[in-house]
Design a protein around this motif. Structure first.
Motif, short mmCIF file in Angstrom:
data_model
loop_
_atom_site.label_atom_id
_atom_site.label_comp_id
_atom_site.label_asym_id
_atom_site.label_seq_id
_atom_site.Cartn_x
_atom_site.Cartn_y
_atom_site.Cartn_z
N SER A 60 0.82 -1.20 0.00
CA SER A 60 0.00 0.00 0.00
C SER A 60 0.85 1.24 0.00
CB SER A 60 -0.89 0.00 1.25
OG SER A 60 -1.58 1.22 1.40
N GLY A 61 0.26 2.33 -0.56
CA GLY A 61 0.88 3.65 -0.40
C GLY A 61 0.40 4.31 0.87
N GLY A 62 -0.61 3.72 1.53
CA GLY A 62 -1.12 4.29 2.77
C GLY A 62 -2.51 3.82 3.13
N VAL A 83 4.97 -1.02 2.67
CA VAL A 83 4.77 0.29 2.06
C VAL A 83 6.09 0.78 1.46
CG1 VAL A 83 2.93 0.91 3.67
CG2 VAL A 83 5.28 1.59 4.19
N THR A 87 5.70 6.60 1.46
CA THR A 87 4.56 6.63 2.38
C THR A 87 4.88 7.52 3.57
OG1 THR A 87 3.82 4.44 1.71
CG2 THR A 87 3.08 5.21 3.85
N ALA A 91 1.02 7.96 7.84
CA ALA A 91 0.39 6.72 7.37
C ALA A 91 1.03 5.51 8.04
CB ALA A 91 0.52 6.62 5.85
N ARG A 92 2.35 5.54 8.16
CA ARG A 92 3.04 4.43 8.83
C ARG A 92 2.55 4.28 10.27
NH1 ARG A 92 9.39 5.25 6.89
NH2 ARG A 92 8.91 5.99 4.77
N TRP A 109 5.47 2.06 -5.08
CA TRP A 109 4.56 1.02 -4.66
C TRP A 109 4.84 -0.32 -5.33
CZ3 TRP A 109 1.13 -1.62 -7.87
CH2 TRP A 109 0.35 -2.58 -7.21
N THR A 214 0.27 11.05 -3.16
CA THR A 214 0.86 9.71 -3.15
C THR A 214 -0.18 8.61 -3.14
OG1 THR A 214 1.08 9.87 -0.74
CG2 THR A 214 3.00 10.47 -2.05
N SER A 215 -1.42 8.90 -2.73
CA SER A 215 -2.47 7.88 -2.76
C SER A 215 -2.93 7.58 -4.18
CB SER A 215 -3.66 8.31 -1.91
OG SER A 215 -3.31 8.32 -0.55
N THR A 292 -3.85 10.38 5.53
CA THR A 292 -2.39 10.45 5.58
C THR A 292 -1.87 11.88 5.52
OG1 THR A 292 -2.11 10.25 3.19
CG2 THR A 292 -2.24 8.20 4.45
#
Length: 309
Positions: A60-62, A83, A87, A91-92, A109, A214-215, A292
């Motif tokens: 995932s990107g987030g 990730v 990311t 989000a992490r 990704w 980034t999503s 995020t």
């Protein structure tokens, strides 16, 4: 019970004024993990749990990773999320807060996805962030809710990254007898694989994603999204990162709701009364959400983007 909630669909007076028509908001940002992703991912996780899978693995990107981690915690199943380095720290932290194991790997990704695939054992289920029929089926439920509310949209605006939301919404439109309702696909410059694919007539892969959204950072949309775009009335529109971030800031002022730039791309079309909206009188914007981004981050992005023109 499903892992997602039925979200409100409200008419937005500020956006309606800006667009010169009625603009309705499907508030997917109010989902417990913060985005529409839980609709499809929740359905998929429940299906895998029923089949006896004992761990969920995702890339995932987030937002997808957050949704898988949330679903795993609710179902009592361990989760591993991979990730890329892009990311955000927020989000992490949100993935870890759901008690998932987090691995950071790769500059993009697709590199994180390759590692995630390599981790799979026989008792593990892989949760793709956008390319899975179970996801599309789950995402389609948001259209079912709009129909149940009695609203018939003249057009649907949504953001496209890998194309999972688009594929789900088209499925939802079809199963509610709305196969002629156009979908307007919003992207940011630098994350516009769908727009470029439609323009070139073939599914292309971006060399790199350069947008701050980034999503939306899939280098290539899924085959299902590209195939559906050839069958379903679809219009593509791209906006700048600055327009997306400005829309997020405006939306925060107008509705007291914080969303990230990937979602801001859709809102920007309504705020600008973009030509892609056509002559639709009732426009439904899927406020896909995203947790995020922070207010401070939006301010920093806006200032930096404005300075660089």
């Amino acid at each position: 019970m499903p892992l997602h909630i039925a979200t409100p669909c409200i008419e937005s007076h500020p956006l309606s004024q800006a667009a010169g028509r009625r603009v309705w908001l499907k508030l997917e940002n109010l989902q417990p993990p913060g985005s529409f992703k839980i609709r499809g991912i929740g359905l998929a996780c429940e299906a895998h749990a029923q089949r006896g899978k004992r761990r969920f693995v995702s890339s995932s990107g987030g937002n997808a990773g957050i949704a898988v981690a949330y679903a795993g915690r609710r179902l009592g199943i361990p989760v591993t999320v991979v990730v890329p380095e892009t990311t955000t720290e927020r989000a992490r932290a949100l993935i870890r807060a759901e008690h998932a194991d987090l691995i950071v790997h790769g500059k993009a990704w697709h590199e994180a996805n390759a590692l995630a695939q390599s981790l799979l054992g026989k008792d593990d289920a892989f949760l793709h962030p956008f390319d899975d029929p179970l996801l599309w089926q789950g995402h389609a439920s948001l259209v079912d809710e709009v129909a149940q509310n009695g609203l018939t949209p003249g057009a649907v605006v949504l953001s496209v990254g890998g194309g999972g939301l688009y594929a789900g919404v088209v499925e939802g439109l079809r199963r509610n007898g709305w196969g002629d309702v156009p979908v307007i696909a919003a992207e940011t410059h630098g994350a516009d694989a769908f727009a470029q694919s439609l323009a070139q007539g073939e599914r292309i892969a971006l060399e790199a994603v350069t947008s701050i959204a980034t999503s939306l950072a899939a280098r290539q949309v899924c085959e299902q999204a590209f195939a559906l775009a050839r069958q379903h009335p679809t219009r593509s529109a791209t906006v700048t990162d600055l327009a997306a971030v400005t829309a997020c800031a405006r939306f925060l002022d107008d509705h007291r709701l914080l969303v990230e730039p990937a979602c801001g791309a859709s809102l920007a079309l309504a705020y600008a009364n973009h030509a892609a909206l056509g002559d639709a009188e009732d426009v439904l914007v899927v406020v896909c959400g995203g947790v995020t981004a922070t207010v401070q981050q939006l301010r920093q992005w806006r200032q930096a983007l404005a300075e660089h023109g």
